[in-house]
Design a protein around this motif. Sequence first.
Motif, PDB file in Angstrom:
ATOM      1  N   UNK A  35      -6.230  10.154   7.018  1.00  0.00           N
ATOM      2  CA  UNK A  35      -6.847  11.471   7.192  1.00  0.00           C
ATOM      3  C   UNK A  35      -8.369  11.358   7.110  1.00  0.00           C
ATOM      4  N   UNK A  36      -8.865  10.617   6.122  1.00  0.00           N
ATOM      5  CA  UNK A  36     -10.318  10.486   5.978  1.00  0.00           C
ATOM      6  C   UNK A  36     -10.938   9.703   7.135  1.00  0.00           C
ATOM      7  N   UNK A  37     -10.235   8.678   7.612  1.00  0.00           N
ATOM      8  CA  UNK A  37     -10.731   7.935   8.779  1.00  0.00           C
ATOM      9  C   UNK A  37     -10.734   8.842  10.008  1.00  0.00           C
TER      10      UNK A  37
ATOM     11  N   UNK B 100      -7.970  19.209   7.479  1.00  0.00           N
ATOM     12  CA  UNK B 100      -7.111  18.152   8.024  1.00  0.00           C
ATOM     13  C   UNK B 100      -6.146  17.686   6.942  1.00  0.00           C
ATOM     14  N   UNK B 101      -4.933  17.365   7.370  1.00  0.00           N
ATOM     15  CA  UNK B 101      -3.864  17.037   6.436  1.00  0.00           C
ATOM     16  C   UNK B 101      -2.828  16.154   7.118  1.00  0.00           C
ATOM     17  N   UNK B 102      -2.152  15.342   6.324  1.00  0.00           N
ATOM     18  CA  UNK B 102      -1.004  14.571   6.807  1.00  0.00           C
ATOM     19  C   UNK B 102       0.116  14.755   5.793  1.00  0.00           C
TER      20      UNK B 102
ATOM     21  N   UNK C 168       0.873  -1.178   0.000  1.00  0.00           N
ATOM     22  CA  UNK C 168       0.000   0.000   0.000  1.00  0.00           C
ATOM     23  C   UNK C 168       0.905   1.223   0.000  1.00  0.00           C
ATOM     24  N   UNK C 169       0.777   2.026  -1.025  1.00  0.00           N
ATOM     25  CA  UNK C 169       1.568   3.237  -1.165  1.00  0.00           C
ATOM     26  C   UNK C 169       1.360   4.142   0.057  1.00  0.00           C
ATOM     27  N   UNK C 170       2.419   4.758   0.529  1.00  0.00           N
ATOM     28  CA  UNK C 170       2.351   5.634   1.697  1.00  0.00           C
ATOM     29  C   UNK C 170       1.368   6.777   1.527  1.00  0.00           C
ATOM     30  N   UNK C 171       1.331   7.379   0.353  1.00  0.00           N
ATOM     31  CA  UNK C 171       0.393   8.493   0.111  1.00  0.00           C
ATOM     32  C   UNK C 171      -1.048   8.029   0.248  1.00  0.00           C
ATOM     33  N   UNK C 172      -1.349   6.828  -0.267  1.00  0.00           N
ATOM     34  CA  UNK C 172      -2.705   6.295  -0.159  1.00  0.00           C
ATOM     35  C   UNK C 172      -3.038   5.988   1.310  1.00  0.00           C
TER      36      UNK C 172
END
Length: 177
Positions: free
Chosen positions: A13-15, A165-167, A3-7
Motif C-alpha cells: 500500500x505504501x509503495x 488507500x487500503x488492502x 514476511x508476514x502477509x499483513x506487513x
Amino acid sequence: MIIDGKMAERDAVLQTAAQMCAAARTAPKTRGMDYIKTCIVTGEDREQLAAEMERLAAQLDYAFFTRDAGCVRKSEAVVLVGVTGARRGLNEGCGYCNNENCAACAAVDGICVYDPMDLGIALGSAVSVAADNRVDSRIMFSAGKAGLSLGFLGEDVSIVMGIPVSATGKSPYFDRG
C-alpha cells in the motif's frame, strides 16, 4: 525468511501510494506548467486528518465527513493531491474563468479553470495506479478539505482532494452506509 502477509500488504500500500504521487506528478498539465503538489499521510497525521474531518463535519453540518473519517481510519495511508492557484497567462484568448483576462481573475481572487482540470487529470492518473496495483482507493473531497484546512500541502495550495488507500479483504470505501 518469512514476511508476514499483513506487513507485505502494508508495504504494498505504501509503495503504491508513492507511485500514485509519481503518477500525479507526471500526468499531463496545461501549457506544460506544473502546479500539482502531493503527500502521503500515515500514522498520527492520518488520525489528525480524520479528527479534522470530524471537526469540519460538525462545523459544516456534513454528516458524510464523519462517515469518511471512519474510512480514513481504516486506511493504511491517504494520498493528498492538490494544486496551487496559478494563472496560465492565456488572458483574453481564454476567458473560461468568466473574467476578461488573467489579471481580472486575480483581482477577484478567482480560480483559473486549468487548476481543477490539471488536478482532475492528476487524480485520474493516481487512482489508475492504485487500480493497477489492486489497492483499494476512493477520491474524497472530505479528506482533501481536511488536508487543506491543516495545511498539509502548504499555504499556497488552493484545492486538495484526498485518496485513502487500503488492502483489506473488502474495500472500506464502498457500501459505507
